[in-house]
Design a protein around this motif. Structure first.
Motif, PDB file in Angstrom:
ATOM      1  N   ILE A 181     -58.217  82.182   3.044  1.00 38.86           N
ATOM      2  CA  ILE A 181     -58.748  80.857   3.315  1.00 38.86           C
ATOM      3  C   ILE A 181     -57.716  80.182   4.208  1.00 38.86           C
ATOM      4  O   ILE A 181     -56.547  80.062   3.832  1.00 38.86           O
ATOM      5  CB  ILE A 181     -58.944  80.044   2.018  1.00 38.86           C
ATOM      6  N   MET A 182     -58.125  79.774   5.386  1.00 32.95           N
ATOM      7  CA  MET A 182     -57.210  79.169   6.345  1.00 32.95           C
ATOM      8  C   MET A 182     -57.315  77.651   6.257  1.00 32.95           C
ATOM      9  O   MET A 182     -58.426  77.095   6.192  1.00 32.95           O
ATOM     10  CB  MET A 182     -57.529  79.620   7.761  1.00 32.95           C
ATOM     11  N   GLY A 183     -56.186  77.005   6.281  1.00 30.53           N
ATOM     12  CA  GLY A 183     -56.217  75.553   6.135  1.00 30.53           C
ATOM     13  C   GLY A 183     -55.100  74.864   6.871  1.00 30.53           C
ATOM     14  O   GLY A 183     -54.157  75.500   7.357  1.00 30.53           O
ATOM     15  N   TRP A 184     -55.246  73.570   6.971  1.00 30.21           N
ATOM     16  CA  TRP A 184     -54.217  72.695   7.517  1.00 30.21           C
ATOM     17  C   TRP A 184     -53.823  71.684   6.452  1.00 30.21           C
ATOM     18  O   TRP A 184     -54.688  71.084   5.803  1.00 30.21           O
ATOM     19  CB  TRP A 184     -54.741  71.964   8.761  1.00 30.21           C
ATOM     20  N   THR A 209     -66.380  74.956   4.867  1.00 27.66           N
ATOM     21  CA  THR A 209     -65.256  74.066   5.149  1.00 27.66           C
ATOM     22  C   THR A 209     -65.231  72.909   4.165  1.00 27.66           C
ATOM     23  O   THR A 209     -66.264  72.532   3.600  1.00 27.66           O
ATOM     24  CB  THR A 209     -65.332  73.498   6.577  1.00 27.66           C
ATOM     25  N   ASN A 210     -64.042  72.369   3.978  1.00 22.80           N
ATOM     26  CA  ASN A 210     -63.952  71.103   3.272  1.00 22.80           C
ATOM     27  C   ASN A 210     -62.784  70.304   3.847  1.00 22.80           C
ATOM     28  O   ASN A 210     -61.851  70.869   4.428  1.00 22.80           O
ATOM     29  CB  ASN A 210     -63.850  71.278   1.760  1.00 22.80           C
ATOM     30  N   TYR A 211     -62.913  68.986   3.717  1.00 24.81           N
ATOM     31  CA  TYR A 211     -61.988  68.059   4.350  1.00 24.81           C
ATOM     32  C   TYR A 211     -61.500  67.017   3.349  1.00 24.81           C
ATOM     33  O   TYR A 211     -62.202  66.645   2.409  1.00 24.81           O
ATOM     34  CB  TYR A 211     -62.684  67.313   5.493  1.00 24.81           C
ATOM     35  N   ALA A 212     -60.317  66.513   3.606  1.00 24.33           N
ATOM     36  CA  ALA A 212     -59.849  65.338   2.884  1.00 24.33           C
ATOM     37  C   ALA A 212     -60.739  64.159   3.263  1.00 24.33           C
ATOM     38  O   ALA A 212     -61.195  64.052   4.408  1.00 24.33           O
ATOM     39  CB  ALA A 212     -58.396  65.043   3.246  1.00 24.33           C
ATOM     40  N   ASP A 213     -60.975  63.287   2.312  1.00 24.71           N
ATOM     41  CA  ASP A 213     -61.838  62.135   2.581  1.00 24.71           C
ATOM     42  C   ASP A 213     -61.323  61.307   3.751  1.00 24.71           C
ATOM     43  O   ASP A 213     -62.104  60.750   4.530  1.00 24.71           O
ATOM     44  CB  ASP A 213     -61.941  61.252   1.336  1.00 24.71           C
ATOM     45  N   SER A 214     -60.021  61.255   3.894  1.00 24.86           N
ATOM     46  CA  SER A 214     -59.416  60.393   4.907  1.00 24.86           C
ATOM     47  C   SER A 214     -59.661  60.884   6.335  1.00 24.86           C
ATOM     48  O   SER A 214     -59.467  60.119   7.285  1.00 24.86           O
ATOM     49  CB  SER A 214     -57.909  60.283   4.672  1.00 24.86           C
ATOM     50  N   VAL A 215     -60.085  62.136   6.490  1.00 29.96           N
ATOM     51  CA  VAL A 215     -60.280  62.676   7.845  1.00 29.96           C
ATOM     52  C   VAL A 215     -61.723  63.061   8.123  1.00 29.96           C
ATOM     53  O   VAL A 215     -62.051  63.471   9.240  1.00 29.96           O
ATOM     54  CB  VAL A 215     -59.360  63.887   8.106  1.00 29.96           C
ATOM     55  N   THR A 244     -62.093  68.241  12.803  1.00 30.28           N
ATOM     56  CA  THR A 244     -62.952  69.412  12.681  1.00 30.28           C
ATOM     57  C   THR A 244     -62.083  70.661  12.661  1.00 30.28           C
ATOM     58  O   THR A 244     -61.287  70.879  13.577  1.00 30.28           O
ATOM     59  CB  THR A 244     -63.946  69.507  13.839  1.00 30.28           C
ATOM     60  N   ILE A 245     -62.271  71.475  11.632  1.00 27.72           N
ATOM     61  CA  ILE A 245     -61.567  72.757  11.562  1.00 27.72           C
ATOM     62  C   ILE A 245     -62.509  73.845  12.044  1.00 27.72           C
ATOM     63  O   ILE A 245     -63.691  73.851  11.697  1.00 27.72           O
ATOM     64  CB  ILE A 245     -61.044  73.038  10.131  1.00 27.72           C
ATOM     65  N   SER A 246     -61.976  74.741  12.863  1.00 23.13           N
ATOM     66  CA  SER A 246     -62.779  75.841  13.396  1.00 23.13           C
ATOM     67  C   SER A 246     -62.002  77.141  13.230  1.00 23.13           C
ATOM     68  O   SER A 246     -60.778  77.156  13.348  1.00 23.13           O
ATOM     69  CB  SER A 246     -63.081  75.615  14.881  1.00 23.13           C
ATOM     70  N   ARG A 247     -62.751  78.180  13.030  1.00 24.31           N
ATOM     71  CA  ARG A 247     -62.133  79.478  12.758  1.00 24.31           C
ATOM     72  C   ARG A 247     -62.701  80.497  13.732  1.00 24.31           C
ATOM     73  O   ARG A 247     -63.912  80.645  13.844  1.00 24.31           O
ATOM     74  CB  ARG A 247     -62.436  79.878  11.322  1.00 24.31           C
ATOM     75  N   ASP A 248     -61.834  81.179  14.442  1.00 26.66           N
ATOM     76  CA  ASP A 248     -62.216  82.242  15.368  1.00 26.66           C
ATOM     77  C   ASP A 248     -61.758  83.562  14.773  1.00 26.66           C
ATOM     78  O   ASP A 248     -60.598  83.952  14.903  1.00 26.66           O
ATOM     79  CB  ASP A 248     -61.569  81.991  16.741  1.00 26.66           C
ATOM     80  N   ASN A 287     -60.177  86.305  17.101  1.00 24.76           N
ATOM     81  CA  ASN A 287     -58.836  86.091  17.638  1.00 24.76           C
ATOM     82  C   ASN A 287     -57.831  85.619  16.588  1.00 24.76           C
ATOM     83  O   ASN A 287     -56.724  85.211  16.945  1.00 24.76           O
ATOM     84  CB  ASN A 287     -58.894  85.077  18.788  1.00 24.76           C
ATOM     85  N   TYR A 288     -58.223  85.686  15.325  1.00 27.95           N
ATOM     86  CA  TYR A 288     -57.333  85.372  14.194  1.00 27.95           C
ATOM     87  C   TYR A 288     -56.742  83.976  14.339  1.00 27.95           C
ATOM     88  O   TYR A 288     -55.564  83.745  14.047  1.00 27.95           O
ATOM     89  CB  TYR A 288     -56.204  86.412  14.099  1.00 27.95           C
ATOM     90  N   THR A 289     -57.578  83.052  14.774  1.00 30.26           N
ATOM     91  CA  THR A 289     -57.106  81.708  15.086  1.00 30.26           C
ATOM     92  C   THR A 289     -57.912  80.660  14.326  1.00 30.26           C
ATOM     93  O   THR A 289     -59.124  80.777  14.185  1.00 30.26           O
ATOM     94  CB  THR A 289     -57.227  81.432  16.601  1.00 30.26           C
ATOM     95  N   VAL A 290     -57.200  79.643  13.873  1.00 31.56           N
ATOM     96  CA  VAL A 290     -57.856  78.486  13.290  1.00 31.56           C
ATOM     97  C   VAL A 290     -57.352  77.248  14.027  1.00 31.56           C
ATOM     98  O   VAL A 290     -56.154  77.139  14.323  1.00 31.56           O
ATOM     99  CB  VAL A 290     -57.600  78.383  11.774  1.00 31.56           C
ATOM    100  N   THR A 291     -58.254  76.379  14.384  1.00 31.19           N
ATOM    101  CA  THR A 291     -57.885  75.175  15.114  1.00 31.19           C
ATOM    102  C   THR A 291     -58.287  73.933  14.324  1.00 31.19           C
ATOM    103  O   THR A 291     -59.192  73.975  13.482  1.00 31.19           O
ATOM    104  CB  THR A 291     -58.545  75.122  16.499  1.00 31.19           C
ATOM    105  N   LEU A 292     -57.596  72.853  14.612  1.00 27.15           N
ATOM    106  CA  LEU A 292     -57.913  71.565  14.020  1.00 27.15           C
ATOM    107  C   LEU A 292     -58.041  70.563  15.158  1.00 27.15           C
ATOM    108  O   LEU A 292     -57.045  70.222  15.799  1.00 27.15           O
ATOM    109  CB  LEU A 292     -56.830  71.122  13.040  1.00 27.15           C
TER     110      LEU A 292
END
Length: 120
Positions: free
Chosen positions: A33-36, A57-63, A68-72, A75-80
């Motif tokens: 599970i990839m996260g920030w 996906t799930n997010y903190a209420d404050s954001v 937006t979190i995205s998963r590729d 390419n083994y990449t996660v972006t925010l």
């Protein structure tokens, strides 16, 4: 080698946008599970957003509605993608891989952290 390499971050005015990226080792991406997370001075580290391998996906209420979190998976990449940034978003942001199958007793891998500063 098990590692996460982050990029992005920086200084932006309130209302602006920034994009963080995290490239994971091939060996862990598909089982994590990839996260920030983020940690502001004097505060505890908190979850910002996370994404499962299946795309949940799930997010903190404050954001919610701003980030937006995205998963590729190819390419083994996660972006925010962070939009409508606020001064209270200022923190060090960390990429995290929570391994669903621990490797050598290791169940969590962290990136080195990247500073995000939002000026008012």
């Amino acid at each position: 080698q098990v590692q996460l390499v982050e990029s992005g971050g920086g200084l932006v005015q309130a209302g602006g946008s920034l994009r963080l990226a995290c490239v994971a080792s091939k060996s862990i991406f598909s089982i994590s599970i990839m996260g920030w997370y983020r940690q502001a001075p004097g505060k505890q580290r908190e979850l910002v957003a996370r994404s499962t391998n299946g795309g949940n996906t799930n997010y903190a209420d404050s954001v919610k509605g701003r980030f937006t979190i995205s998963r590729d998976n190819a390419n083994y990449t996660v972006t925010l993608q962070m939009n409508s940034l606020k001064p209270e978003d200022t923190a060090v942001y960390y990429c995290n891989a929570h391994l669903l199958i621990p490797i050598g007793g290791l169940s969590d891998v962290w990136g080195q952290g990247t500073q995000v500063t939002v000026s008012s």
